[in-house]
Scaffold this active site. Structure first.
Site, PDB file in Angstrom:
ATOM      1  CB  VAL A 145      -0.956   0.017   1.212  1.00 56.32           C
ATOM      2  CG1 VAL A 145      -1.936  -1.131   1.121  1.00 56.32           C
ATOM      3  CG2 VAL A 145      -0.172  -0.054   2.524  1.00 56.32           C
ATOM      4  CB  ALA A 148       8.737   5.114   2.456  1.00 59.48           C
ATOM      5  CG  ASP A 302       7.340  11.873   9.260  1.00 58.23           C
ATOM      6  OD1 ASP A 302       7.409  12.902   8.557  1.00 58.23           O
ATOM      7  OD2 ASP A 302       7.586  10.741   8.820  1.00 58.23           O
TER       8      ASP A 302
END
Length: 538
Positions: A145, A148, A302
């Site tokens: 999904v 990174a 983040d």
């Protein structure tokens, strides 16, 4: 000797070899940056060290690249590799270091890379747990999904039927980061040694913080622990929650966490279509961040748009806890007073806090610093974010840091980065939001509770109680140092007795008596030797 010489020469050879490796990497990265005109800003910056400006100009000439054209900072960092992507995201919060144009461009740097094949991901999961995949999960979607720079995420179903997100580190990513960070450290040390503005901006500490954050992200157990801790801190805040960690299926390389069903906060039109109040969500986002940063001192650092979801009831759900920030209580008090002083226009108090925190060297004037803050703060007060010129504000703030010799505060870098993210998302949801007005009631309440008279009395009682509790330990340490006398009776005083081995003390009454004695003794000795010779003894 020969072994020591070999050791010295070997150390020097290793050092030279390491420097050559670092220079080789920097040259490759420099070419990549130059081709995308990402070094033009440094070349034109009069504050950049002259040797650095010459090197970047050489890189631009070597790639036959002109200064004209739009720089592509984000594309350059993405092309260099995973560690550079993370570094670029970190530098996006440092316009004082990389320039406003570069910082704005790097904010668009998305942490997405082509995914690793599922066969490698499955092998990594099975190796980390030493179990086959089907012993851990009933089902795992082979299509990620999200993929990174550090890890990728797959949806799965546990043996007891729960939907979960499975985050797995990319194979070999730890070694890649370690290698690149060593070169970042080498380069930062050489730049900072050039002095001037480079020393004030403290690039070595910037890289040190980046290294610490990266190591935290590369250990998924730390991320799981951070999620658990933040969930505890925010348990009393309505409308904001953290997904539950599946500890039985989590280790250093794999994190399993509750699957979140919601709409990404970036999908504004879909949120409107589902009937959400965007103004309320933006206010809730700001308050939840302030609760983490000021009240808890532990915050999600983040908070970009991809890491925030909105559930059907309007609850904000955060994910991805690889980067977290901490602020100690004293720094939080300073931060709250600074924010409140800016919202109320009390620039003198804001200036005093900067001096108390030693952010500004003491040889500067508090009054002059307060006036400089007023020049930047007054144009922003009472206006929505959309009417503010962020560029002018940053120019003013950076001018203040230079004029008042303020060094970069690394422990606040994560906070600055997160504040920029939160402001950006809140403004996208509600362009009319006034950050100062939204934050002021919460900050005012926190200051009253934490810094008011009752809080001062409570702090004093707490400190005094802790001091009392330390007294028994202090007494025990004193007794260890000076133990009590034993049960035997104390001995009577004893007279001094001269021993045969004691040397007689020299007379000090008269200056010449001592020499006369030596002279007489010499004569007696000489006579004894002469007499012994006469009788034939010697």
């Amino acid at each position: 000797m020969a072994a020591r010489l070999r050791s010295i020469l070997g150390g020097k050879y290793k050092s030279v070899t390491s420097s050559v490796v670092h220079l080789s990497r920097l040259a490759r990265w420099g070419v990549t940056l130059a081709r995308r005109r990402a070094l033009v800003g440094i070349e034109n910056d009069p504050n950049a060290p002259a040797p650095v400006r010459r090197l970047v100009k050489l890189a631009r000439w070597a790639t036959f690249t002109s200064k004209k054209g739009e720089p592509d900072y984000a594309g350059a960092f993405r092309a260099i590799g995973p560690a550079a992507i993370k570094l670029g995201q970190s530098l996006a919060t440092r316009p004082d270091l990389v320039g406003e144009e570069a910082a704005n461009n790097l904010l668009s740097l998305q942490d997405d890379l082509p995914p690793v094949g599922f066969d490698k991901i499955q092998a990594a999961i099975e190796a980390s747990f030493d179990q086959p995949l089907d012993a851990l999960f009933d089902e795992v979607d082979p299509n990620p999904v999200g993929a990174a720079s550090i890890a990728q995420v797959h949806k799965g179903v546990t043996k007891d039927g729960r939907s979960v997100a499975i985050k797995v580190l990319r194979p070999g990513i730890r070694e890649k980061f370690e290698r690149d960070i060593k070169t970042y450290e080498w380069a930062a040390a050489h730049v900072e040694a050039m002095g001037g503005e480079a020393t004030r901006l403290r690039p070595r500490l910037t890289i040190a913080n980046f290294k610490r954050w990266s190591h935290s992200e590369l250990d998924l157990r730390r991320e799981a622990a951070s999620a658990s801790e933040l969930a505890e801190e925010m348990s009393g805040v309505s409308g904001y929650r953290i997904p539950a960690v599946d500890w039985d299926r989590t280790n250093g390389r794999v994190l399993t966490i509750e699957w979140v069903n919601g709409v990404k906060i970036s999908k504004r039109d879909e949120l409107i279509a589902r009937g959400h109040d965007l103004s309320a969500i933006s206010d809730k986002l700001v308050i939840s961040f302030l609760t983490q940063a000021i009240s808890a001192g532990f915050f999600h650092a983040d908070m970009h748009q991809g890491n925030l979801f909105i559930e059907d009831d309007g609850t904000i759900v955060a994910i991805d806890f690889g980067i977290m920030g901490r602020i100690d209580r004293r720094a939080r008090q300073w931060l709250a007073e600074i924010l409140y002083g800016l919202t109320t226009g009390n620039y003198t108090r804001v200036a005093e806090i900067h001096f108390e925190a030693q952010y500004v060297p003491s040889y500067h004037s508090v009054g002059e610093f307060a006036t400089a803050l007023r020049a930047v703060g007054e144009p922003m007060r009472g206006k929505p974010v959309k009417e503010l010129s962020v560029g002018q504000m940053l120019d003013g703030l950076f001018a203040i840091t230079r004029d008042f010799d303020m060094q970069t505060q690394p422990h606040l870098l994560l906070l600055q980065k997160t504040m920029v993210m939160v402001e950006g998302i809140a403004t996208q949801l509600n362009p009319e939001i006034n950050m100062w007005d939204t934050a002021a009631p919460y900050v005012r309440s926190w200051i009253r509770d934490e810094l008011g008279p009752e809080a001062a009395v409570a702090d004093r009682i707490k400190e005094d109680t802790e001091t009392l509790f330390r007294l028994p330990g202090l007494i025990r340490r004193l007794e260890d140092k000076f133990p009590p006398k034993g049960g035997a009776p104390e001995a009577p005083p004893l007279p001094d007795v001269k021993l045969l081995t004691d040397r007689p003390e020299r007379p000090t009454g008269s200056g010449g008596g001592g020499w006369l004695g030596y002279f007489v003794a010499g004569l007696v000795g000489a006579g004894a030797v002469w007499g012994a010779g006469l009788v034939g003894l010697i």
